[in-house]
Scaffold this active site. Structure first.
Site: not given
Length: 447
Positions: A211, A11, A151, A252-253, A263, A153
């Site tokens: 997240n 980061v 962030e 994200f599938l 993270c 990223l």
């Protein structure tokens, strides 16, 4: 503007280099003298595509400096970013904020004139309040505003994400601090950038909530993949079918071995701990954490099942060790749990990763043999296991693999290949959530 960036991890280093590329003067500070010496020599301590060129260009232009002491950088700064690590604390899963508070105390001692102190690190709700308290306690006279600026990223695409973000979230109720943050990000205004200004606590929660939601999507499609295998359906078609619904979206599938990285694992855990202490437990996220941990071990069982269950003395060629492509980050990588489980079953592991083997040596058992390439890893192997979907593994020469492997078996945990094509090449093929083909494939190959 002048910026001090405390911390030179993913980061801090990416953010500092990008701010410098906007035209600001940035000093990145880190207590690790070895890391700072590397950066001053032009060596990048992490693998992030394009970062070496970005750092070199801004060093040459005189906009990017490095230091081990923050005093001068903070004294001259309009904004000081805290971008230090917040790992999960042993024992309770809370975020370890000791580095954040230590940085706040040092900033308080060095600051002169009006300074905006920005928490860029991922921190639980209320951390900004505590940072402000620490600074006020050390320097009651300090002219400081504490701001949250989380962030977003993605490792492997961090520079693109910084320069073309979906949004920038800024948590502050101070108009003066808001003006400073707007000026810092003004170079992005041409992209019609949506800057979201909120209260500080809201900003902190946005990062965790984002997240956690992505982790929920990953875990959801992984559980659907398990169901697909049992009922003879194809999870990729299911994902496409639901992802075309704009309310759901396709990202994200992608079914696979579970999420990892720096993270999702620590942030979901920290969020559940915060919620439990607040008396409002997040049952969905708690379940996601538990399911993801079990998922990785289930992938190891998938490998042993393909080989008939008794795998002692057999060899697995593992391609991909990092938690995702285009990074050397091994933190919480599914490969760690999968490889350890296979070793516990008595298997031999021959592994290859384009960038992550140096980091892998630090976290994997010494029994793992590291190859110089995919085909060397496959020599004499009873099965080939793809854990991370690097581009280098998307067009393997299966004729060559058949010649060097003991058995032509591919366990594709990222669903890179088409089952019918791999079967036509004479390989037994196991993937994730594509039951309508894999059952037939196993039957045809006598597995």
């Amino acid at each position: 503007m002048r910026v001090a960036m405390i911390g030179t991890g993913y980061v801090g280093l990416v953010s500092g280099a990008c701010f410098a590329d906007f035209g600001h003067h940035v000093t990145c500070v880190d207590k690790d003298a070895g890391k700072i010496a590397m950066l001053e020599r032009g060596e990048i301590p992490i693998f992030e595509p394009g970062l070496d060129d970005l750092v070199a260009r801004n060093r040459a232009a005189g906009r990017l400096d490095f230091a081990t002491d923050l005093t001068q950088a903070v004294r001259e700064a309009d904004a000081v970013f805290i971008a230090v690590g917040t790992p999960s604390r042993r024992g309770d899963g809370h975020a370890d904020l000791s580095y954040v508070y230590a940085a706040a105390r040092e900033i308080a001692a060095a600051a002169e004139g009006y300074t905006v102190v920005v928490t860029k690190s991922t921190v639980p709700v209320g951390t900004g309040d505590e940072v402000e308290r620490v600074i006020r306690e050390a320097r009651p006279d300090a002219q400081i505003s504490v701001v949250s600026n989380p962030e977003f990223l993605r490792e492997g695409a961090a520079i693109e994400d910084f320069k073309r973000p979906d949004r920038i979230v800024v948590g502050t109720d101070d108009p003066k601090a808001r003006d400073v943050m707007t000026a810092l990000y003004r170079p992005l205004a041409l992209n019609s950038l949506p800057m979201v200004f909120t209260g500080r606590r809201t900003s902190e929660l946005i990062k965790y909530a984002g997240n956690a939601f992505l982790a929920v999507k990953i875990t959801f499609i992984n559980e659907i993949a398990d169901l697909c295998e049992q009922v003879g359906a194809n999870v990729q078609d299911v994902a496409r079918g639901i992802g075309l619904d704009n309310r759901i979206g396709s990202k994200f599938l992608h079914a696979g071995p579970g999420y990892g990285g720096s993270c999702f694992p620590k942030d979901t855990l920290a969020l559940t701990r915060t919620a439990q202490e607040a008396g409002t437990p997040l049952r969905i996220v708690e379940t996601v954490v538990a399911v993801n941990d079990v998922r990785k071990l289930a992938m190891a069982r998938k490998v042993t099942s393909v080989l008939g269950g008794d795998v002692r003395g057999k060899t697995a060629a593992v391609l991909g060790l990092t938690f995702k492509p285009n990074t050397d980050d091994m933190r919480e990588s599914p490969a760690i749990s999968i490889i350890n489980a296979l070793l516990d079953k008595g298997m031999k592991i021959q592994a290859y990763d384009p960038e992550g083997m140096e980091e892998a040596r630090k976290v994997l058992p010494a029994a793992v043999h590291y190859a110089t390439g995919a085909y060397e890893a496959a020599e004499g192997a009873d099965c080939l296991v793809i854990i991370t979907e690097w581009d280098a593994f998307r067009a393997l020469d299966f004729t060559r693999l058949r010649e060097v492997m003991a058995q032509p078996i591919l366990v594709d945990l990222r669903n890179i290949y088409r089952p019918d094509e791999i079967a036509a090449l004479g390989f037994a093929y196991e993937s994730v959530g594509r039951g309508e083909f894999d059952r037939g494939s196993q039957h045809r190959h006598g597995l």
